[in-house]
Design an enzyme around this catalytic site. Structure first.
Site, PDB file in Angstrom:
ATOM      1  N   HIS A 108      25.332  33.079 -15.380  1.00  8.44           N
ATOM      2  CA  HIS A 108      24.253  33.053 -14.381  1.00  8.44           C
ATOM      3  C   HIS A 108      23.003  32.511 -15.047  1.00  8.44           C
ATOM      4  CE1 HIS A 108      21.471  34.391 -11.247  1.00  8.44           C
ATOM      5  NE2 HIS A 108      22.532  34.480 -10.475  1.00  8.44           N
ATOM      6  N   ASP A 134      29.989  36.623  -7.550  1.00 13.81           N
ATOM      7  CA  ASP A 134      31.140  35.918  -6.963  1.00 13.81           C
ATOM      8  C   ASP A 134      32.470  36.330  -7.573  1.00 13.81           C
ATOM      9  OD1 ASP A 134      28.815  33.387  -6.852  1.00 13.81           O
ATOM     10  OD2 ASP A 134      29.835  34.137  -5.065  1.00 13.81           O
TER      11      ASP A 134
HETATM   12  C1  SDX Z   1      25.448  32.230  -7.639  1.00 13.60           C
HETATM   13  O1  SDX Z   1      20.795  31.421  -8.966  1.00 13.60           O
HETATM   14  C2  SDX Z   1      21.249  32.446  -8.316  1.00 13.60           C
HETATM   15  O2  SDX Z   1      20.628  33.465  -8.194  1.00 13.60           O
HETATM   16  C3  SDX Z   1      22.654  32.205  -7.723  1.00 13.60           C
HETATM   17  C4  SDX Z   1      23.329  33.432  -7.084  1.00 13.60           C
HETATM   18  C5  SDX Z   1      22.613  33.878  -5.801  1.00 13.60           C
HETATM   19  O3  SDX Z   1      22.806  35.029  -5.428  1.00 13.60           O
HETATM   20  O4  SDX Z   1      21.947  32.996  -5.138  1.00 13.60           O
HETATM   21  O5  SDX Z   1      23.369  34.487  -8.015  1.00 13.60           O
HETATM   22  C6  SDX Z   1      24.755  33.081  -6.649  1.00 13.60           C
HETATM   23  O6  SDX Z   1      25.392  31.037  -7.540  1.00 13.60           O
HETATM   24  C7  SDX Z   1      26.137  32.891  -8.802  1.00 13.60           C
HETATM   25  C8  SDX Z   1      26.726  31.859  -9.809  1.00 13.60           C
HETATM   26  C9  SDX Z   1      28.059  31.363  -9.238  1.00 13.60           C
HETATM   27  N1  SDX Z   1      28.574  30.237 -10.065  1.00 13.60           N
HETATM   28  C10 SDX Z   1      29.636  30.398 -10.857  1.00 13.60           C
HETATM   29  O7  SDX Z   1      30.201  31.468 -11.050  1.00 13.60           O
HETATM   30  C11 SDX Z   1      30.123  29.106 -11.496  1.00 13.60           C
HETATM   31  C12 SDX Z   1      30.413  29.338 -12.975  1.00 13.60           C
HETATM   32  N2  SDX Z   1      29.131  29.548 -13.687  1.00 13.60           N
HETATM   33  C13 SDX Z   1      28.525  28.403 -14.318  1.00 13.60           C
HETATM   34  O8  SDX Z   1      28.712  27.194 -13.665  1.00 13.60           O
HETATM   35  C14 SDX Z   1      27.099  28.703 -14.801  1.00 13.60           C
HETATM   36  O9  SDX Z   1      27.129  29.920 -15.439  1.00 13.60           O
HETATM   37  C15 SDX Z   1      25.951  28.705 -13.812  1.00 13.60           C
HETATM   38  C16 SDX Z   1      25.903  27.457 -13.001  1.00 13.60           C
HETATM   39  C17 SDX Z   1      26.058  29.867 -12.889  1.00 13.60           C
HETATM   40  C18 SDX Z   1      24.660  28.825 -14.596  1.00 13.60           C
HETATM   41  O10 SDX Z   1      24.550  27.676 -15.355  1.00 13.60           O
HETATM   42  P1  SDX Z   1      23.285  27.433 -16.294  1.00 13.60           P
HETATM   43  O11 SDX Z   1      22.235  28.452 -16.113  1.00 13.60           O
HETATM   44  O12 SDX Z   1      22.867  26.005 -16.142  1.00 13.60           O
HETATM   45  O13 SDX Z   1      23.881  27.759 -17.690  1.00 13.60           O
HETATM   46  P2  SDX Z   1      24.336  26.704 -18.709  1.00 13.60           P
HETATM   47  O14 SDX Z   1      25.226  25.725 -18.033  1.00 13.60           O
HETATM   48  O15 SDX Z   1      23.132  26.219 -19.428  1.00 13.60           O
HETATM   49  O16 SDX Z   1      25.234  27.623 -19.649  1.00 13.60           O
HETATM   50  C19 SDX Z   1      24.790  28.057 -20.890  1.00 13.60           C
HETATM   51  C20 SDX Z   1      26.031  27.932 -21.789  1.00 13.60           C
HETATM   52  C21 SDX Z   1      26.605  26.504 -21.837  1.00 13.60           C
HETATM   53  O17 SDX Z   1      27.280  26.385 -23.067  1.00 13.60           O
HETATM   54  P3  SDX Z   1      26.477  25.719 -24.330  1.00 13.60           P
HETATM   55  O18 SDX Z   1      25.992  24.360 -23.884  1.00 13.60           O
HETATM   56  O19 SDX Z   1      25.354  26.674 -24.656  1.00 13.60           O
HETATM   57  O20 SDX Z   1      27.537  25.639 -25.437  1.00 13.60           O
HETATM   58  O21 SDX Z   1      27.085  28.744 -21.253  1.00 13.60           O
HETATM   59  C22 SDX Z   1      28.175  27.920 -20.900  1.00 13.60           C
HETATM   60  C23 SDX Z   1      27.647  26.522 -20.754  1.00 13.60           C
HETATM   61  O22 SDX Z   1      28.678  25.561 -20.991  1.00 13.60           O
HETATM   62  N3  SDX Z   1      28.672  28.441 -19.616  1.00 13.60           N
HETATM   63  C24 SDX Z   1      29.948  28.587 -19.320  1.00 13.60           C
HETATM   64  C25 SDX Z   1      29.964  29.179 -18.048  1.00 13.60           C
HETATM   65  N4  SDX Z   1      28.710  29.353 -17.613  1.00 13.60           N
HETATM   66  C26 SDX Z   1      27.916  28.889 -18.595  1.00 13.60           C
HETATM   67  N5  SDX Z   1      31.089  28.279 -19.993  1.00 13.60           N
HETATM   68  C27 SDX Z   1      32.244  28.579 -19.380  1.00 13.60           C
HETATM   69  N6  SDX Z   1      32.352  29.160 -18.163  1.00 13.60           N
HETATM   70  C28 SDX Z   1      31.223  29.475 -17.469  1.00 13.60           C
HETATM   71  N7  SDX Z   1      31.315  30.037 -16.273  1.00 13.60           N
END
Ligand code: SDX
Length: 428
Positions: A305, A363
């Site tokens: 998140h 989710d």
């Molecule tokens: C919702 O914003 C809100 O409040 C949203 C929400 C709401 O109520 O409105 O809470 C609802 O959208 C919840 C989130 C649902 N999405 C998912 O579950 C999809 C999977 N999650 C990821 O896509 C991700 O965690 C996000 C999109 C939710 C957040 O992405 P960010 O903040 O841009 O984080 P990031 O991509 O910078 O991640 C930081 C690190 C990265 O690795 P490094 O570059 O540091 O090596 O964490 C890794 C990312 O690659 N990472 C993941 C991951 N989520 C982050 N790696 C594997 N699996 C994941 N799910």
């Protein structure tokens, strides 16, 4: 907000920027005047940027805290109900009994949609994704109310909020019924909000519908958990659309579009697809390896998140709700739930996830719970949109009622071609 200042020094100049403090002592530097000095900042994805001031919802990501108008989500989920939470988000205070009765009565009396709305569905293929239908049909509501809506009138904003909160369950259920080829079921005033939604989803014109209070209560709690979440992508979309003075129904339709993405509200649908693809606990290590592999686009859906770097408080409540529903209608030993719990356990012990503070979000368990309620996967985000409508319209109204609110118009870092003259075809 209390003020002190930050100094920004560059190109032999030093600028003093005000610092604001939030209710919980978060410190934010005001950069709004930099543009007048010909200076701009860049922050793709708005990772470090606040877009507005708001009094509606607060998230403490480090500690996994979520407050709606100051009330913890745990207390609201346990002791309140969705329409009471709608009143709270819209008005800032919990309603008295008289205020609640009046609000519920207003919502109940706006649940029907214009008969002409039925025609919009016929333009879609029966197998169209329900989110595509919902984006279109909700946007079409603006055609019915545009000329009777003055967004600078508090009364008109209130009526628009009533209409949207009341009609979203009707439209959401119509999206499902159209997809299945079943006749639309008209809302019934005898049912409460969540019960009415389940009736419009699963009732039949041929038999008397028997509601299940435990399932209705679970559905109502799921609505509460999804009601608002400060400046997430879809809420920010609604605010940006609304900042031009656009019709609120069109703004909500824009928010539905933003919510649809798998990185946002589409994640609940993606979680279930992922769990079905994993299939068995023995394959969890293979998928965690893929999630860690930067060359693999696979992400562990329902994990991570932008704000929560701790357990999403909604995920805990959703897991408890999942148990309740499966106990009532399914099997507590549902293999998909078992797989999800084992996946969560192993991921939370994996350094990659621990180091990046990646925890289950709202989710992760919502899809399993909705499935147990008999709701098909392609309807999960539709239900998220239904529940989030009150958050969207509360933020829209908060912004539009601010005197002198500005249109949102970000700048950019341009790295395209230098200025050059047109070249005729024969010279290219
Ligand atoms: C919702 O914003 C809100 O409040 C949203 C929400 C709401 O109520 O409105 O809470 C609802 O959208 C919840 C989130 C649902 N999405 C998912 O579950 C999809 C999977 N999650 C990821 O896509 C991700 O965690 C996000 C999109 C939710 C957040 O992405 P960010 O903040 O841009 O984080 P990031 O991509 O910078 O991640 C930081 C690190 C990265 O690795 P490094 O570059 O540091 O090596 O964490 C890794 C990312 O690659 N990472 C993941 C991951 N989520 C982050 N790696 C594997 N699996 C994941 N799910």
């Amino acid at each position: 907000m209390g003020n002190n200042t930050a100094k920004l020094s560059f190109n032999d100049q030093t600028l003093e920027l005000p610092i604001y403090k939030s209710t919980f002592d978060d410190q934010l530097i005001d950069i709004s005047q930099l543009g007048k000095q010909g200076v701009f900042t860049i922050d793709p994805g708005f990772v470090s940027t606040a877009s507005c001031e708001s009094k509606i919802t607060y998230i403490d990501g480090a500690n996994g805290v979520l407050l709606y108008r100051g009330y913890p989500i745990e207390q609201l989920a346990a002791k309140s109900d969705y329409l009471e939470v709608c009143y709270l988000l819209l008005n800032g205070e919990l309603p008295t009994q008289a205020e609640k009765d009046d609000f519920v009565n207003n919502i109940t009396n706006h649940t029907m949609v214009h008969q002409q709305m039925f025609q919009f569905f016929n333009g879609f293929r029966r197998d169209a994704h329900p989110m595509a239908v919902m984006v279109g049909v909700v946007g079409a509501l603006s055609a019915f109310y545009h000329d009777s809506l003055n967004i600078s009138s508090a009364k008109h904003r209130e009526i628009a909020a009533y209409r949207l909160i009341a009609k979203m369950p009707t439209i959401a259920a119509m999206c499902y019924r159209y997809y299945t080829g079943l006749p639309f079921m008209h809302p019934q005033n005898e049912y409460d909000y969540a019960e009415n939604f389940l009736y419009m989803m699963f009732g039949m014109p041929t038999t008397k519908w028997v509601s299940n209070p435990i399932l209705s209560r679970a559905m109502d709690r799921i609505f509460t958990l999804h009601a608002d979440h400060e400046q997430n992508a879809s809420t920010s979309t609604v605010r940006l659309a609304g900042s031009s003075g656009a019709n609120p129904f069109a703004c909500i339709s824009a928010g539905i579009g933003a919510l649809w993405g798998p990185a946002h509200g589409g994640a609940n649908e993606a979680v279930l697809s992922m769990l079905n693809e994993i299939g068995d606990v023995t394959r969890i290590p293979e998928f965690l390896k893929r999630a860690r592999d930067k060359s693999d686009p696979f992400r562990l859906m329902g994990f991570g998140h932008r704000v929560y770097k701790n357990y999403d408080p909604r995920a805990k409540i959703m897991r408890e709700t999942c148990y309740e529903v499966l106990e009532q209608v399914g099997d507590k030993n549902d293999p998909i739930l078992k797989l999800a719990m084992e996946l969560e356990k192993i991921a939370l012990e994996d350094d990659y996830f621990v180091d990046r503070k990646l925890y289950p979000n709202v989710d992760f368990y919502s899809g399993i719970t909705l499935s147990a309620l008999g709701i098909p996967t392609n309807m999960f985000t539709v239900i998220f949109a239904l529940a989030r409508t009150v958050g969207w319209i509360s933020h829209w109204s908060e912004m539009v009622s601010e005197p002198g609110f500005k249109i949102g118009r970000p700048r950019q870092l341009y790295t395209g071609s230098d200025k050059r003259d047109f070249m005729s075809l024969d010279k290219r």
